[in-house]
Design a protein around this motif. Sequence first.
Motif, PDB file in Angstrom:
ATOM      1  N   UNK A 186     -25.643 -19.085  46.612  1.00 44.23           N
ATOM      2  CA  UNK A 186     -26.968 -19.387  47.127  1.00 44.23           C
ATOM      3  C   UNK A 186     -27.865 -19.952  46.034  1.00 44.23           C
ATOM      4  N   UNK A 187     -27.702 -19.459  44.814  1.00 45.91           N
ATOM      5  CA  UNK A 187     -28.467 -20.002  43.696  1.00 45.91           C
ATOM      6  C   UNK A 187     -28.084 -21.458  43.448  1.00 45.91           C
ATOM      7  N   UNK A 188     -26.787 -21.775  43.563  1.00 50.51           N
ATOM      8  CA  UNK A 188     -26.337 -23.161  43.384  1.00 50.51           C
ATOM      9  C   UNK A 188     -26.920 -24.056  44.466  1.00 50.51           C
ATOM     10  N   UNK A 189     -26.986 -23.523  45.672  1.00 51.65           N
ATOM     11  CA  UNK A 189     -27.585 -24.282  46.769  1.00 51.65           C
ATOM     12  C   UNK A 189     -29.044 -24.605  46.453  1.00 51.65           C
ATOM     13  N   UNK A 190     -29.721 -23.691  45.767  1.00 51.14           N
ATOM     14  CA  UNK A 190     -31.116 -23.899  45.402  1.00 51.14           C
ATOM     15  C   UNK A 190     -31.270 -24.730  44.135  1.00 51.14           C
ATOM     16  N   UNK A 191     -30.167 -25.149  43.512  1.00 48.40           N
ATOM     17  CA  UNK A 191     -30.245 -26.031  42.367  1.00 48.40           C
ATOM     18  C   UNK A 191     -29.909 -25.411  41.038  1.00 48.40           C
ATOM     19  N   UNK A 192     -29.658 -24.094  40.987  1.00 47.74           N
ATOM     20  CA  UNK A 192     -29.340 -23.430  39.730  1.00 47.74           C
ATOM     21  C   UNK A 192     -27.852 -23.581  39.404  1.00 47.74           C
ATOM     22  N   UNK A 193     -27.537 -23.735  38.128  1.00 43.08           N
ATOM     23  CA  UNK A 193     -26.127 -23.734  37.730  1.00 43.08           C
ATOM     24  C   UNK A 193     -25.686 -22.355  37.266  1.00 43.08           C
ATOM     25  N   UNK A 194     -26.619 -21.450  37.054  1.00 42.84           N
ATOM     26  CA  UNK A 194     -26.322 -20.070  36.660  1.00 42.84           C
ATOM     27  C   UNK A 194     -27.565 -19.238  36.938  1.00 42.84           C
ATOM     28  N   UNK A 195     -27.402 -17.905  36.872  1.00 41.68           N
ATOM     29  CA  UNK A 195     -28.525 -16.988  37.020  1.00 41.68           C
ATOM     30  C   UNK A 195     -28.582 -16.072  35.809  1.00 41.68           C
ATOM     31  N   UNK A 196     -29.786 -15.733  35.396  1.00 35.98           N
ATOM     32  CA  UNK A 196     -29.904 -14.751  34.333  1.00 35.98           C
ATOM     33  C   UNK A 196     -29.405 -13.403  34.842  1.00 35.98           C
ATOM     34  N   UNK A 197     -28.741 -12.659  33.945  1.00 33.45           N
ATOM     35  CA  UNK A 197     -28.114 -11.405  34.346  1.00 33.45           C
ATOM     36  C   UNK A 197     -29.090 -10.426  34.983  1.00 33.45           C
ATOM     37  N   UNK A 198     -30.269 -10.187  34.427  1.00 30.68           N
ATOM     38  CA  UNK A 198     -31.194  -9.250  35.091  1.00 30.68           C
ATOM     39  C   UNK A 198     -31.596  -9.709  36.489  1.00 30.68           C
ATOM     40  N   UNK A 199     -31.742 -11.007  36.674  1.00 34.55           N
ATOM     41  CA  UNK A 199     -32.102 -11.521  37.998  1.00 34.55           C
ATOM     42  C   UNK A 199     -30.992 -11.251  39.005  1.00 34.55           C
ATOM     43  N   UNK A 200     -29.754 -11.504  38.594  1.00 37.91           N
ATOM     44  CA  UNK A 200     -28.622 -11.271  39.486  1.00 37.91           C
ATOM     45  C   UNK A 200     -28.487  -9.789  39.823  1.00 37.91           C
ATOM     46  N   UNK A 201     -28.659  -8.928  38.834  1.00 39.51           N
ATOM     47  CA  UNK A 201     -28.532  -7.485  39.078  1.00 39.51           C
ATOM     48  C   UNK A 201     -29.625  -7.013  40.027  1.00 39.51           C
ATOM     49  N   UNK A 202     -30.851  -7.520  39.839  1.00 42.93           N
ATOM     50  CA  UNK A 202     -31.935  -7.127  40.738  1.00 42.93           C
ATOM     51  C   UNK A 202     -31.669  -7.583  42.171  1.00 42.93           C
ATOM     52  N   UNK A 203     -31.133  -8.786  42.324  1.00 41.43           N
ATOM     53  CA  UNK A 203     -30.838  -9.300  43.666  1.00 41.43           C
ATOM     54  C   UNK A 203     -29.734  -8.482  44.325  1.00 41.43           C
TER      55      UNK A 203
END
Length: 811
Positions: A286-303
């Motif tokens: 879903x992050x890639x769909x929104x244009x991101x090539x990666x997510x920061x680890x704290x952001x991913x853990x929170x999600x």
Amino acid sequence: MSTEPETTEEAGPGTPDTRGTREGGAEGGADAVTEGTEERTEGSGAAGEAEGTDAAEDAGTSEDAGTSEDAGAAEDADALEDASASADAGASASEGVEGAVGEGGSGGAGELSEAEAELAAQRIERERIERRKAEKRGPITSGAKLSGKAADLLAAVRAVESGEKPVATVFTEPAPAPRRPAPEPVRRPQPAPAAVTPGAPAPEAVDAVRRVLAEGGAPDALAPQVAAVLGEGAGTVLREDPWQLLRVGGVRPEQADGFARALLGPDCGPGDARRGRAMTVWLLEQAAVAGHTALELPTLIAALGRQGVPDPDAAVQDALAEGEALVFQDALEEPGAPAPQDTDEEPERPVRVLVGLERYALAEESLADGLARLANSVPEQTGPAWEAVTAGLSGGAAELARAVAAHGLVLHTGGEAARAEPAALLGAARAAGLRAYAACHTPNGRSRLTAYLTAPSERQGVATGRPEADPAWQGEATGRPGGHSAQPAEEPGGRGVVTVSGLLAGAEGPGRDADGALEVDLLIVLDAPQLDVESAAMLVESLPDGARLVLSGDPGVLWSAGPGRVFADLLAARVCPQTVSRVPDPGPLGELVSGIGAGELNQVAAPGKEIVIVPVRDAGEAVHRTVQLVADSVPRAIGVPADRTVVITPGHGGAAGTRALNSALKERLNPGPGRFGGFDPGDRIVYSPAPGRTVPGVVVKADTDGLHLSCAGAPVVVPRERVEGGVRHGWALTAHQAVGARWPAAVVVLPGDAPQALSRPWVYTAFGRAERHLSVVHGVEQALPRAVAEVPAKPRTTRLATLLRTQVPAS
């Protein structure tokens, strides 16, 4: 022009589309995979267009506007640090779209359509990337000190990738010593693309999946997609891990959870490791769909926590250990930080830990390697050919030529009128005997650039904006053959203007040498902001040593539909020369759009009715006035016929989205029963032959072979089963679908539920699609000037700028 119309009532939110599959952009949000996600197109938009049963829709077209349909993704949009960008942020890439085209060529059996050739080239490129992956399995290099969970994650990846430690023990033992990096793979000749027929899953595999879906209470219509995504043994895989259903576009987490409960019974729980892995991958997708090539680890853990995963850290570690995601650490630059001192100890540097999917990580690293190769290859001498090029130009074109003569990589920025400078460079380079080509994002862009290379008498239409005199409009807006757009490959005159997709597929432009590299000395890429990391990587890897690359574009427009922000990252990295055009776009429209780019919505004098504001009270009135403008007012007062006018609105859903507007425009302009999948001969459409691409056209006919279209002057046949996912009515588009093209007249619709979708790049892009006339159907009151002044582009998490800074000295 007045930008403050009389006070209007804000229309209520539009009725969400209730069709059984996801159509809106998954706003990259953590808990809304399908709600508010629209299909991906050329610009594919809305932070995430989905894929699936109705996901085929997502698979090919553009962003969802952030209308009421996007409301469901709001909570997780925050969770992913705006990973779900506004309506036009990104789009999903449904695998099924790759086979959606049965483009008929212009003739013989040996001739390939552009879409077929592109699909074949993409398959070849994927195989090459897989070979490269096999040769570069070394552990991820760490240049900074980590501790705690971040260090554990890095150690886990090193151990598992090296193959030296089993998954069960990898977190308790030391990380293996780094191996020597594998050498770069040798380029291999790439065979000419052959016609590709998408391989449908075996009927028995589909039947097996259908039985499992029935047991879990899921629609059996998903069976072909599940079988295609999960491959051989899909039924067994799905039964053993029901959350694999999330890999099918359009399936939401709550739907996958219900399916798993029905199959597993009491053994199913939120802490199941299979669920944690699947949720991790889904959030990254879903992050890639929104244009991101990666997510920061704290952001991913929170999600993950918001998705009900009880131990997010363990879920991420599990996904890393299974190779379903990769972890990276990038050094952070601290503004104003003192230079490191000469000491025996390595200084501590702050880092950020990122997690991403392998597909985009490899593409971004490959792109950085290729760009560094070009930027670092400074020619020792320009040679007589380049001396002739620079001597024959003046003004901005001469400045650009001098930079290109001395450097392997150059950036060029400017608006629509600035295209004259790369066009002049292209013409001078070809006249000097260099193998020079220019690639545009769309056939319409190719035609507009070609017009700059014609004789002055032929350019009359460009100067006046008259569509009947401008070759860029012959066969583009209507899909009728004619003009430059009717020619799928380079013109007989040898002007060297192609499309990016046609160049990569081998259907346009130069051939490839024995090593598979394009036979070019100079490649100019127009509309560079539309390059995502994968297409940019393919393009850069195709350039031979010694070639020069110019990336030219308008930094104010919307970013690419796919992951990444290649052009913006290169501008920020400052690793190569940057030339800025000083040629302004002319007339009232040019003045208006230039002000928007600077954050100001100015009142502009428009004596020739170049700009008209039409206030409306609600969405129903907006639709009525739009139809009236397209069918009557603009043709009568401006002289632009309905088939040369584009309607742009923030999203597909809602009471004034593309669906509602296209329905009303079809009823007025080409009424009919919709005999084939809702389409009739003469309907204007947009066709998505591959994720991230949208081609305008018209319906010609329908028969047992499928729906026959004329797209950019070329015949296309879309098989019956691909029509719903790959073809949309095209009188009204989203801004992402329209980017890269221009029309003589544009009607921009801003209904009352649009404010949350508006941003400066969106307004800049939408208003900039008009050549001669712009009508703004205005129902958002002060939200429009506020968006222009205060709402910049949504940030995207990427690694390209960081990777480039470590490989190329700042210029």
